[in-house]
Design an enzyme around this catalytic site. Structure first.
Site, short mmCIF file in Angstrom:
data_model
loop_
_atom_site.label_atom_id
_atom_site.label_comp_id
_atom_site.label_asym_id
_atom_site.label_seq_id
_atom_site.Cartn_x
_atom_site.Cartn_y
_atom_site.Cartn_z
N GLY A 27 0.94 -1.21 0.06
CA GLY A 27 0.07 -0.02 -0.02
C GLY A 27 0.79 1.19 0.03
O GLY A 27 0.48 2.17 -0.70
N ARG A 31 7.31 1.79 0.79
CA ARG A 31 7.67 0.50 1.12
C ARG A 31 8.19 -0.25 -0.37
O ARG A 31 9.06 -1.09 -0.17
CB ARG A 31 6.21 -0.44 1.84
CG ARG A 31 6.89 -1.87 2.00
CD ARG A 31 5.65 -2.69 2.44
NE ARG A 31 5.15 -1.88 3.83
CZ ARG A 31 3.92 -2.10 4.05
NH1 ARG A 31 2.99 -2.84 3.29
NH2 ARG A 31 3.37 -1.44 4.98
N ARG A 50 1.37 11.05 -8.97
CA ARG A 50 0.88 10.93 -7.63
C ARG A 50 1.54 10.40 -6.59
O ARG A 50 1.00 10.26 -5.57
CB ARG A 50 -0.54 10.27 -7.58
CG ARG A 50 -1.63 10.82 -8.71
CD ARG A 50 -2.96 10.12 -8.73
NE ARG A 50 -3.87 10.88 -9.39
CZ ARG A 50 -4.86 11.67 -8.94
NH1 ARG A 50 -4.90 11.69 -7.82
NH2 ARG A 50 -5.84 12.29 -9.89
N ARG A 94 -0.31 -8.50 -3.21
CA ARG A 94 -0.34 -7.68 -2.25
C ARG A 94 0.45 -7.91 -1.27
O ARG A 94 0.24 -8.88 -0.65
CB ARG A 94 -1.66 -7.33 -1.92
CG ARG A 94 -2.03 -6.50 -0.62
CD ARG A 94 -3.28 -5.90 -0.33
NE ARG A 94 -3.51 -5.77 0.98
CZ ARG A 94 -3.06 -4.74 1.80
NH1 ARG A 94 -2.01 -3.77 1.25
NH2 ARG A 94 -3.32 -4.52 2.94
N SER A 97 -0.04 -4.74 5.56
CA SER A 97 -0.44 -4.63 6.94
C SER A 97 -1.85 -5.11 7.18
O SER A 97 -2.46 -4.71 6.61
CB SER A 97 0.28 -3.67 7.71
OG SER A 97 -0.29 -2.41 7.15
N ASP A 211 -0.85 -4.64 13.89
CA ASP A 211 -1.41 -4.15 15.10
C ASP A 211 -2.54 -5.17 15.65
O ASP A 211 -3.04 -6.01 14.72
CB ASP A 211 -2.13 -2.66 14.86
CG ASP A 211 -3.21 -2.65 13.89
OD1 ASP A 211 -4.30 -2.61 14.10
OD2 ASP A 211 -2.71 -2.79 12.76
N ARG A 224 6.67 -0.72 9.74
CA ARG A 224 5.84 -1.23 8.73
C ARG A 224 6.51 -0.86 7.14
O ARG A 224 6.08 -1.61 6.51
CB ARG A 224 4.47 -0.31 8.62
CG ARG A 224 3.65 -0.49 9.76
CD ARG A 224 2.45 0.15 9.93
NE ARG A 224 1.65 0.06 11.12
CZ ARG A 224 0.46 0.27 11.42
NH1 ARG A 224 -0.54 0.51 10.40
NH2 ARG A 224 0.05 0.33 12.65
#
Length: 239
Positions: A27, A31, A50, A94, A97, A211, A224
């Site tokens: 996401g 990363r 973007r 994908r 997290s 989490d 993350r």
């Protein structure tokens, strides 16, 4: 005098750079940058529109791409649709997290999303005469499990919740999903799996628990981006 015309969309502009048939989709675009810089060789950046960074390189001699997707079904829906239908991507993994909703699923545990339950209306566009079971590609799921086993890396395989809601006004919602055996909550897998199914390509969601919703435990933003390496290394082997 002719000029070369490159494929592009409003959201992805590679300027002729290659996008591999297998792509990792975190996401967070940072990363994606971390993965490219840490694991890939001969890296070329193919997108910065973007701020959604995308890179192509080689991993153990195989071509693979990585690009951020942002948060939620609409964002994943846009990027995965364009990657599949415009740029010919065949395998979409994908790597994200998730928040645990089971007592025995803890921080840094890895989950393979075999199924993706959802509260999203994303699938209504397909006008199906019933409820569609949103599932991963068995081909990728089986391969990922074999990679994890070879690395002696424990993983949980099961159903996850792909939700449109991060801050839920219904404080009992997660308890209800937990009672149905759903392992954890994230926000993108259902849109990814449905786009892939419609196009006849492969998709898999690999998650690291960042989490625990009921225990009020969480990792940091930096962790993350850079510490979920076990998940990344499993996904890279799927190229």
């Amino acid at each position: 005098m002719s000029s070369t015309v490159y494929k592009e969309t409003p959201h992805i502009k590679p300027n002729g750079a290659e996008i591999a048939e297998t792509i990792l989709l975190p996401g967070d675009p940072l990363r994606a940058k971390f993965i490219a810089e840490t694991y890939l060789e001969d890296v070329v950046q193919f997108n910065e529109v973007r701020g959604m960074l995308g890179f192509t390189g080689t991993y153990k001699g195989k071509r693979i791409s990585v690009m951020g997707t942002g948060m939620g079904a609409p964002s994943m829906g846009i990027y995965s649709w364009e990657l599949i239908n415009v740029f010919g991507v065949k395998n979409l993994i994908r790597i994200g997290s998730a928040g645990s909703i089971q007592d025995d699923l803890n921080l840094y545990d890895i989950v393979f999303a075999m199924g993706s339950s959802t509260d999203s209306n994303y699938g209504q566009q397909f006008h199906l005469p019933g409820n569609y079971s949103v599932t991963a590609s068995f081909e990728l799921l089986e391969k990922a499990k074999k990679v994890a086993d070879a690395k002696n890396q424990p993983v949980r395989v099961g159903n996850v919740l792909s939700s449109d809601v991060f801050y839920n006004a219904d404080e009992t919602a997660m308890n209800k999903w937990s009672e149905m055996g759903v392992l954890c909550a994230e926000m993108e897998s259902a849109a990814l799996y449905q786009n892939a199914a419609r196009a006849g390509v492969n998709a898999l969601c690999i998650l690291t628990i960042s989490d625990h919703i009921f225990k009020n435990e969480q990792t940091t933003q930096e962790e993350r981006q850079t510490s979920f390496t076990k998940m990344m290394e499993i996904a890279l082997e799927l190229a």
